[in-house]
Design an enzyme around this catalytic site. Structure first.
Site, PDB file in Angstrom:
ATOM      1  N   PHE A 116       0.840  -1.188   0.000  1.00  0.00           N
ATOM      2  CA  PHE A 116       0.000   0.000   0.000  1.00  0.00           C
ATOM      3  C   PHE A 116       0.873   1.235   0.000  1.00  0.00           C
ATOM      4  O   PHE A 116       2.038   1.175   0.385  1.00  0.00           O
ATOM      5  CB  PHE A 116      -0.914   0.002   1.230  1.00  0.00           C
ATOM      6  CG  PHE A 116      -2.359   0.073   0.886  1.00  0.00           C
ATOM      7  CD1 PHE A 116      -3.048  -1.042   0.462  1.00  0.00           C
ATOM      8  CD2 PHE A 116      -3.044   1.285   0.958  1.00  0.00           C
ATOM      9  CE1 PHE A 116      -4.385  -0.970   0.126  1.00  0.00           C
ATOM     10  CE2 PHE A 116      -4.386   1.359   0.627  1.00  0.00           C
ATOM     11  CZ  PHE A 116      -5.062   0.234   0.211  1.00  0.00           C
ATOM     12  N   GLN A 240      -7.377  15.050   2.953  1.00  0.00           N
ATOM     13  CA  GLN A 240      -6.739  14.167   1.979  1.00  0.00           C
ATOM     14  C   GLN A 240      -7.566  14.016   0.708  1.00  0.00           C
ATOM     15  O   GLN A 240      -8.763  13.777   0.777  1.00  0.00           O
ATOM     16  CB  GLN A 240      -6.541  12.781   2.585  1.00  0.00           C
ATOM     17  CG  GLN A 240      -5.932  11.791   1.606  1.00  0.00           C
ATOM     18  CD  GLN A 240      -5.409  10.562   2.311  1.00  0.00           C
ATOM     19  OE1 GLN A 240      -6.141   9.623   2.571  1.00  0.00           O
ATOM     20  NE2 GLN A 240      -4.134  10.590   2.657  1.00  0.00           N
ATOM     21  N   HIS A 242      -7.817  11.622  -2.278  1.00  0.00           N
ATOM     22  CA  HIS A 242      -7.386  10.284  -2.708  1.00  0.00           C
ATOM     23  C   HIS A 242      -7.159  10.313  -4.214  1.00  0.00           C
ATOM     24  O   HIS A 242      -7.998  10.824  -4.947  1.00  0.00           O
ATOM     25  CB  HIS A 242      -8.467   9.263  -2.338  1.00  0.00           C
ATOM     26  CG  HIS A 242      -8.026   7.843  -2.484  1.00  0.00           C
ATOM     27  ND1 HIS A 242      -7.800   7.258  -3.704  1.00  0.00           N
ATOM     28  CD2 HIS A 242      -7.768   6.890  -1.560  1.00  0.00           C
ATOM     29  CE1 HIS A 242      -7.418   6.008  -3.524  1.00  0.00           C
ATOM     30  NE2 HIS A 242      -7.391   5.760  -2.239  1.00  0.00           N
ATOM     31  N   LEU A 252     -14.648   5.926  -4.690  1.00  0.00           N
ATOM     32  CA  LEU A 252     -13.300   5.457  -4.395  1.00  0.00           C
ATOM     33  C   LEU A 252     -12.940   4.195  -5.168  1.00  0.00           C
ATOM     34  O   LEU A 252     -13.717   3.252  -5.237  1.00  0.00           O
ATOM     35  CB  LEU A 252     -13.222   5.161  -2.892  1.00  0.00           C
ATOM     36  CG  LEU A 252     -11.887   4.655  -2.368  1.00  0.00           C
ATOM     37  CD1 LEU A 252     -10.839   5.746  -2.455  1.00  0.00           C
ATOM     38  CD2 LEU A 252     -12.043   4.209  -0.921  1.00  0.00           C
ATOM     39  N   GLU A 255      -6.506   2.138  -3.380  1.00  0.00           N
ATOM     40  CA  GLU A 255      -5.070   2.145  -3.610  1.00  0.00           C
ATOM     41  C   GLU A 255      -4.544   0.712  -3.737  1.00  0.00           C
ATOM     42  O   GLU A 255      -3.505   0.471  -4.344  1.00  0.00           O
ATOM     43  CB  GLU A 255      -4.435   2.826  -2.395  1.00  0.00           C
ATOM     44  CG  GLU A 255      -3.011   3.200  -2.508  1.00  0.00           C
ATOM     45  CD  GLU A 255      -2.654   4.123  -1.338  1.00  0.00           C
ATOM     46  OE1 GLU A 255      -3.266   5.195  -1.220  1.00  0.00           O
ATOM     47  OE2 GLU A 255      -1.789   3.743  -0.553  1.00  0.00           O
ATOM     48  N   ARG A 286      -0.402   9.515  -0.757  1.00  0.00           N
ATOM     49  CA  ARG A 286      -1.552   9.983  -1.527  1.00  0.00           C
ATOM     50  C   ARG A 286      -1.437  11.446  -1.934  1.00  0.00           C
ATOM     51  O   ARG A 286      -1.837  11.821  -3.035  1.00  0.00           O
ATOM     52  CB  ARG A 286      -2.833   9.763  -0.720  1.00  0.00           C
ATOM     53  CG  ARG A 286      -3.174   8.304  -0.639  1.00  0.00           C
ATOM     54  CD  ARG A 286      -4.389   8.061   0.232  1.00  0.00           C
ATOM     55  NE  ARG A 286      -4.706   6.640   0.200  1.00  0.00           N
ATOM     56  CZ  ARG A 286      -5.629   6.075   0.958  1.00  0.00           C
ATOM     57  NH1 ARG A 286      -6.336   6.804   1.810  1.00  0.00           N
ATOM     58  NH2 ARG A 286      -5.868   4.783   0.866  1.00  0.00           N
ATOM     59  N   HIS A 353     -11.354  12.896   0.360  1.00  0.00           N
ATOM     60  CA  HIS A 353     -11.481  11.563   0.946  1.00  0.00           C
ATOM     61  C   HIS A 353     -11.493  11.550   2.460  1.00  0.00           C
ATOM     62  O   HIS A 353     -12.295  10.845   3.078  1.00  0.00           O
ATOM     63  CB  HIS A 353     -10.316  10.720   0.426  1.00  0.00           C
ATOM     64  CG  HIS A 353     -10.345   9.286   0.828  1.00  0.00           C
ATOM     65  ND1 HIS A 353     -11.429   8.485   0.555  1.00  0.00           N
ATOM     66  CD2 HIS A 353      -9.444   8.499   1.456  1.00  0.00           C
ATOM     67  CE1 HIS A 353     -11.181   7.261   1.013  1.00  0.00           C
ATOM     68  NE2 HIS A 353      -9.990   7.251   1.579  1.00  0.00           N
ATOM     69  N   ARG A 394      -2.578  11.300   5.763  1.00  0.00           N
ATOM     70  CA  ARG A 394      -2.714   9.947   6.297  1.00  0.00           C
ATOM     71  C   ARG A 394      -2.243   8.915   5.279  1.00  0.00           C
ATOM     72  O   ARG A 394      -2.535   9.048   4.095  1.00  0.00           O
ATOM     73  CB  ARG A 394      -4.174   9.679   6.658  1.00  0.00           C
ATOM     74  CG  ARG A 394      -4.443   8.255   7.064  1.00  0.00           C
ATOM     75  CD  ARG A 394      -5.863   8.024   7.524  1.00  0.00           C
ATOM     76  NE  ARG A 394      -6.864   8.124   6.479  1.00  0.00           N
ATOM     77  CZ  ARG A 394      -7.055   7.228   5.514  1.00  0.00           C
ATOM     78  NH1 ARG A 394      -6.274   6.164   5.418  1.00  0.00           N
ATOM     79  NH2 ARG A 394      -8.004   7.400   4.619  1.00  0.00           N
TER      80      ARG A 394
END
Lengths: 584, 253
Positions: A116, A240, A242, A252, A255, A286, A353, A394
């Site tokens: 990730f 954030q 994304h 979404l 990832e 991100r 996000h 994050r």
């Protein structure tokens, strides 16, 4: 009006709320209030996984995870909290497995792990497989597993109870939580919940953006309720984006798609992330990937007639792998775009996000009234809170982790507190604010409509405080938000009834979004640097001399009743890692 | 990879996308009238939009009193199961172009549960049936293992399909047996029992099977496949019910 008395009241029934409820119910008489049904919460939309250095498939340890979290957050992370997050990650995953969560498995039968963004071996050497997952519905499985265990433990839920106010009683200059006021959607009745401890776990506020992965119901209700009562909000400028939302819709696409080998490409078919992040490439953090996508678009290498998106390419991955590891997101592409991901790349764009900021807490989940003072009896956990383990950005898979680690901590701490504390007296006429708010909206004859104001808010937020910001764009947003807040006073609703009045609900939600949008924009204007998710084109570098500090935003009410946002700052907790330039 | 210059989505979006459709919505508000009625709304809508987008256009621009549940808007939270053109679907997962926009699009609440207002039904009996099958892992460990329990990928795969359930009630409220007798557990509860019965870590399969052996249990299923057709998650609901029936006969699972 009904009055209830509980030891512990939890506001919200997503991952953090239910994880807290499982602990609190064992230890104290607990009520969980949610404006939805528990299984509708947005934890269920999380896809890719939950980070923990289990080292099931390759060498890993919690110290590397801590480092990645601190670096990912652009050093605005409180490092003591990040260490707890990474250490307790391992037991958190094992707790969920024991509760029944069906993780994907390795050939040995242990929990499988995948790559990730931003998670690395040995402080950035190469990507590491740290994300524990259940296909691409890990959040769904966490939400279901926690709900199943709430059923098992006999957790008492009040479904479709919308918390509208936090009750604070001030004694000798000390603010103490006395309870909450809730509105029952089914009947329109108002309920006062007196409680020794209250835990906010009501989620994020992404709905002030237009293109967002957030549910319609993510309107920052918890943040707004405590902010109105004098509690600060921390680091709200950090939001954030994304990288991979479905083009125009914002839905979404995990990832994990890139963790499985998916590649981002521009209109020339170029794997552009190699330019921006030579080591981690498509698996950079991100904020970095989202900025890279918009840089490609701005420089004319975006796809489509308007050049306004790029592609997520999965076509080189075997269909069996997509079916086994990414079944949901490939179906989203088919359903919403008519695209077959086996053969065609998927048009994507960054999507709003996650709120890194929120209600400030310490590592026990206790809410702070200022930089150091705890509000006795008040707790927060999950996206609504700011511990801060995410800092300025994050890492993917750290939010499902956050809700489990800090949901559990807050649940235990709140229940322990309510076992030894006494009730705080309710204020006189505790429902006064809520009654007047509802009556004002129900009887208003103003000429403004909720949907119009919300649309204008979302458009100004997307245009001015998204991935790229400048003094000018943020000022434009601040002015527009002020105008909308003024017009909100004349908002009227059509549904005047008591039963399931979602028209009224949406009007209240809009008020919360406007309050939080103002805090966000004002906080962003003052932060004259670029860090993590907050990127100022007029100040493109991180400035550790002046801005290595958390923003603390307070609501100030003037003698004439006018409201402003007052900013203060709080030091960042640094333990073992000195700030370095962030490269991926 | 071959670089597509223009993909299907973009080719379609070049022309003006809007069409006029009629939404025919079942309205009921006991604060106003004891009778339910149909109401038509004309909308300008892009056929690639969702039925939920149409309902939002009505609520936000035409009639704020229209009431329905919704949250995530992409088929994962399970809030907006409705009867659309006579079939149970999620409003957020149904595109206008896929349901013949030439004719009025009918939208009604799901059947078999008490309607409270417009498209909102009482979900409590549905969740009660779910709770009745003990939908949580039960083990007889006296000592908890320190690490995770081991499970082979094959054993994990055995119940994969039924872990997808989002408790939207599309299946249960499409079942003719459930319409006639609300005491029947219904497909969703059986799906969630299946998820544990066939989980190699669970040790309460016998108890769950006994619950489903009840007169209101799995034998009421008449295999109409409505539930499988209705499931927005693509779960093979009828197959799962058949597997539970077989497990009851053979006591092997």
């Amino acid at each position: 009006m009904k009055i209830h008395k509980y030891d512990t009241v939890i506001v919200g029934a997503g991952g953090a709320g239910m994880r807290a409820a499982i602990e609190a119910t064992k230890r104290s008489r607990t009520a969980v209030l949610t404006k939805l049904y528990p299984t509708r919460s947005h934890t269920g939309a999380a896809q890719g996984g939950m980070a923990a250095a289990l080292a099931n498939v390759e060498e890993d340890n919690w110290e590397w995870h801590t480092f990645d979290t601190v670096k990912g957050g652009d050093y605005l992370v409180d490092q003591d909290a990040a260490e707890i997050l990474a250490k307790e990650a391992i037991d958190s995953v094992l707790d969920l497995e024991k509760m029944g969560l069906p993780f994907n498995r390795t050939p040995n039968g242990t929990i499988d792990q995948r790559r990730f963004g931003g998670h690395s071996r040995n402080h950035g050497e190469a990507p590491v497989r740290r994300s524990c997952y259940a296909a691409d519905r890990t959040g769904h499985m966490i939400l279901q597993t926690l709900y199943q265990n709430c059923v098992k433990e006999g957790v008492e839920f009040f479904n479709e109870f919308y918390v509208l106010d936090q009750l604070i009683t001030e004694e000798d200059g000390v603010k103490r939580s006395a309870g909450v006021v809730a509105y029952e959607l089914a009947t329109g009745e108002i309920h006062v919940f007196q409680a020794k401890a209250v835990i906010y776990a009501s989620g994020g506020c992404g709905k002030f953006f237009k293109v967002t992965s957030n549910a319609h119901t993510l309107t920052g209700d918890g943040q707004a309720a405590v902010y109105r009562r004098g509690i600060p909000l921390e680091d709200m400028e950090f939001f954030q984006f994304h990288p991979t939302g479905i083009w125009r819709m914002g839905i979404l696409l995990t990832e994990g798609a890139r963790g499985e080998g998916g590649i981002l490409r521009n209109k020339d078919g170029e794997r552009f992330m190699e330019k921006y992040a030579p080591v981690m490439k498509d698996l950079a953090s991100r904020d970095v990937v989202s900025r890279s996508i918009y840089t490609e678009i701005r420089e004319g290498r975006g796809c489509g007639p308007e050049g306004d998106h790029v592609y997520l390419d999965l076509t080189h991955l075997p269909p069996e792998q997509l079916d086994a590891k990414l079944p949901d997101i490939t179906e989203f592409a088919r359903t919403y775009l008519g695209i077959e991901p086996y053969t065609d790349p998927i048009p994507i764009q960054p999507t709003a996000h996650y709120a890194m900021g929120g209600i400030p807490t310490n590592v026990q989940g206790e809410v702070l009234a200022d930089n150091t003072t705890v509000v006795p009896g008040l707790y927060a956990a999950g996206e609504v809170a700011c511990v801060s383990v995410h800092g300025a950005n994050r890492l993917g898979t750290n939010s499902l982790l956050d809700i489990n680690v800090f949901g559990k901590r807050a649940g235990i701490a709140a229940a322990d507190y309510s076992q030894k504390a006494d009730y705080v007296d309710l204020p006189d006429n505790p429902a006064e604010f809520v009654v007047s708010q509802i009556e004002r909206l129900r009887t208003s004859t103003g000429n403004e409509r909720v949907a119009d104001l919300r649309r204008e808010l979302q458009e100004t937020m997307d245009a001015n405080v998204m991935v790229f910001r400048t003094e000018q764009t943020i000022k434009t947003a601040v002015e527009k938000i002020a105008e909308l807040r003024e017009r909100y006073k004349n908002v009227a609703i059509q549904d005047k009834g008591k039963r399931f009045n979602t028209d009224l609900l949406e009007a209240i939600e809009l008020g919360n979004l406007l309050d939080l949008a103002e805090v966000m924009a004002v906080s962003a204007l003052a932060r004259k640097e670029s860090r993590g998710g907050h990127y100022r084109e007029d100040y493109p570098n991180r400035d550790d001399v002046n801005f290595m500090r958390h923003t603390m935003a307070y609501r100030e009410v003037g003698a004439d009743g006018s409201e402003t946002v007052r900013l203060d700052y709080k030091p960042v907790v640094q333990t073992r890692y000195q700030p370095m330039e962030r490269k991926y | 990879m071959a670089t597509p210059v223009m993909d299907k989505v973009e080719a379609e979006s070049a022309a003006s996308p809007y069409i006029t459709v009629t939404f025919r919505v079942r309205r009921f508000n006991p604060e106003v009238s004891a009778e339910a009625t149909w109401q038509d709304f004309q909308l300008e809508i892009d056929p690639k939009e969702r039925v939920l987008d149409g309902l939002h256009k009505i609520k936000w621009d035409l009639d704020g009193t229209l009431t329905f549940r919704r949250s995530c808007a992409h088929g994962i939270c399970g809030s907006d199961a409705m009867r659309i053109n006579g079939k149970n679907r999620l409003a957020c997962k149904t595109l206008i172009k896929d349901i013949n926009p030439e004719k009025p699009i009918t939208v009604e609440p799901i059947k078999g549960l008490t309607v409270l207002k417009d498209l909102v039904v009482d979900m409590e009996p549905f969740f009660q049936a779910y709770r009745d099958v003990m939908p949580f892992l039960i083990t007889k460990d006296t000592n908890e293992p320190t690490r995770e329990r081991l499970q082979s990928a094959e054993d994990r795969e055995r119940f994969d399909d039924t872990t997808k359930c989002i408790l939207c009630a599309a299946c249960t409220s499409s079942c003719p047996v459930f319409w006639n007798d609300g005491q029947y557990f219904g497909p969703a509860a059986i799906v969630n029992a299946h998820r544990f019965i066939f989980d190699s870590r669970d040790e309460a399969g016998e108890q769950r099977l006994e619950i489903l052996n009840d007169k209101d249990g799995v034998w009421r299923c008449r295999t109409t496949f409505n539930c499988t057709d209705a499931c927005p998650r693509g779960i093979e609901v009828t197959k799962a019910i058949a597997e539970v029936k077989r497990a009851l006969i053979t006591r092997r699972y």
